[in-house]
Design a protein around this motif. Structure first.
Motif, short mmCIF file in Angstrom:
data_model
loop_
_atom_site.label_atom_id
_atom_site.label_comp_id
_atom_site.label_asym_id
_atom_site.label_seq_id
_atom_site.Cartn_x
_atom_site.Cartn_y
_atom_site.Cartn_z
N LYS A 3 -5.72 -6.28 15.00
CA LYS A 3 -6.16 -6.21 13.43
C LYS A 3 -7.17 -5.17 13.30
O LYS A 3 -7.25 -4.65 12.33
N TYR A 4 -8.01 -5.04 14.35
CA TYR A 4 -9.04 -4.24 14.13
C TYR A 4 -8.68 -2.86 13.94
O TYR A 4 -9.21 -1.95 12.85
N LYS A 5 -7.74 -2.38 14.58
CA LYS A 5 -7.32 -0.91 14.33
C LYS A 5 -6.65 -0.89 13.10
O LYS A 5 -6.70 0.31 12.25
N ILE A 6 -5.87 -1.92 12.39
CA ILE A 6 -5.54 -1.82 11.27
C ILE A 6 -6.40 -1.69 10.12
O ILE A 6 -6.44 -0.97 9.14
N TYR A 7 -7.36 -2.43 10.14
CA TYR A 7 -8.65 -2.47 9.34
C TYR A 7 -9.24 -0.98 9.07
O TYR A 7 -9.54 -0.64 8.18
N THR A 8 -9.55 -0.51 10.21
CA THR A 8 -10.27 0.80 10.71
C THR A 8 -9.17 2.07 9.95
O THR A 8 -9.57 3.27 10.19
N MET A 9 -8.02 1.84 10.11
CA MET A 9 -7.07 2.78 9.66
C MET A 9 -7.34 3.27 8.33
O MET A 9 -7.87 2.71 7.46
N SER A 10 -7.21 4.68 8.04
CA SER A 10 -7.67 4.95 6.90
C SER A 10 -6.21 4.79 5.57
O SER A 10 -5.22 4.80 6.08
N PHE A 11 -6.66 4.30 4.43
CA PHE A 11 -5.63 4.10 3.54
C PHE A 11 -4.87 5.42 3.29
O PHE A 11 -3.71 5.37 2.99
N ALA A 12 -5.46 6.49 3.53
CA ALA A 12 -4.86 8.02 3.11
C ALA A 12 -3.75 7.96 4.15
O ALA A 12 -3.04 8.88 4.07
N SER A 13 -3.80 7.50 5.42
CA SER A 13 -2.97 7.66 6.63
C SER A 13 -1.64 6.72 6.61
O SER A 13 -0.66 7.30 6.83
N VAL A 14 -1.66 5.99 5.53
CA VAL A 14 -0.43 5.18 5.26
C VAL A 14 0.03 5.42 4.06
O VAL A 14 1.14 5.29 3.88
N TYR A 15 -0.66 5.72 3.00
CA TYR A 15 -0.33 6.06 1.55
C TYR A 15 1.11 7.04 1.69
O TYR A 15 1.98 6.60 0.97
N PRO A 16 1.18 8.22 2.28
CA PRO A 16 2.24 8.85 2.46
C PRO A 16 3.54 8.12 2.94
O PRO A 16 4.36 8.64 2.67
N LEU A 17 3.21 7.30 3.74
CA LEU A 17 4.23 6.36 4.25
C LEU A 17 4.89 5.44 3.18
O LEU A 17 6.13 5.27 3.39
N TYR A 18 4.01 5.12 2.54
CA TYR A 18 4.44 4.19 1.28
C TYR A 18 5.22 4.89 0.44
O TYR A 18 6.48 4.59 0.08
N ILE A 19 4.85 6.21 0.31
CA ILE A 19 5.60 7.07 -0.68
C ILE A 19 6.79 7.33 -0.10
O ILE A 19 8.06 7.50 -0.77
N SER A 20 7.02 7.60 0.98
CA SER A 20 8.01 8.22 1.71
C SER A 20 9.30 7.12 1.70
O SER A 20 10.41 7.28 1.46
N LYS A 21 8.63 5.70 1.93
CA LYS A 21 9.64 4.75 2.10
C LYS A 21 10.47 4.43 0.65
O LYS A 21 11.35 4.15 0.69
N ALA A 22 9.42 4.73 -0.53
CA ALA A 22 9.78 4.48 -1.68
C ALA A 22 11.10 5.44 -2.08
O ALA A 22 11.94 5.37 -2.71
N GLU A 23 10.55 6.71 -1.95
CA GLU A 23 11.32 7.86 -2.12
C GLU A 23 12.73 8.11 -1.40
O GLU A 23 13.68 8.35 -1.94
N LYS A 24 12.84 7.38 -0.23
CA LYS A 24 14.14 7.45 0.65
C LYS A 24 14.90 6.45 -0.28
O LYS A 24 16.30 6.77 0.04
N LYS A 25 14.49 5.40 -0.90
CA LYS A 25 15.36 4.67 -1.69
C LYS A 25 15.38 4.97 -3.05
O LYS A 25 15.79 4.11 -3.91
N GLY A 26 15.23 6.23 -3.47
CA GLY A 26 15.25 6.63 -4.91
C GLY A 26 14.20 6.17 -5.74
O GLY A 26 14.54 6.36 -6.95
N HIS A 27 13.12 5.86 -5.05
CA HIS A 27 11.91 5.60 -6.28
C HIS A 27 10.95 6.68 -6.23
O HIS A 27 10.99 7.69 -5.32
#
Length: 116
Positions: A3-27
């Motif tokens: 959990k500690y590692k997730i909390y300290t991960m930057s939002f910026a490091s995951v944000y592109p993954l959210y976008i990529s996941k959406a775009e792969k499905k046409g969003h």
């Protein structure tokens, strides 16, 4: 990952993954942003500032101007855990966002994703 590692991960490091996941499905990135705005109350300028600052998830959610009360309507399993059963508040907020992005990628309508 702890959990500690997730909390300290930057939002910026995951944000592109959210976008990529959406775009792969046409969003789109704008749909991802709409979900983030709905969940947190951040404006797009606020989100951009957090991305620039590499804000960690814990700070990102604690500083949110308005955590949408309808987020408690988010139910289901993410990463093998029911989001409604998560006891730790920051982890639950992270998983709420994960679940909403999953729903977008699975083709759910924005009205349903945003609990309208």
């Amino acid at each position: 990952m702890s959990k500690y590692k997730i909390y300290t991960m930057s939002f910026a490091s995951v944000y592109p993954l959210y976008i990529s996941k959406a775009e792969k499905k046409g969003h789109t990135k704008s749909e991802v942003d709409e979900i983030i705005h709905w969940l947190t109350g951040y404006t797009q300028a606020d989100v951009e500032e957090h991305l620039k600052k590499q804000t960690d998830f814990e700070t990102f959610f604690k500083a949110a101007p308005f955590l949408n009360p309808s987020r408690t309507l988010i139910k289901g399993v993410i990463c093998g855990v029911r989001v409604e059963d998560i006891k730790e508040p920051t982890m639950q907020e992270i998983r709420y966002l994960d679940k909403l992005i999953d729903e977008l990628a699975k083709g759910k309508s924005m009205d349903k994703i945003l609990r309208k």
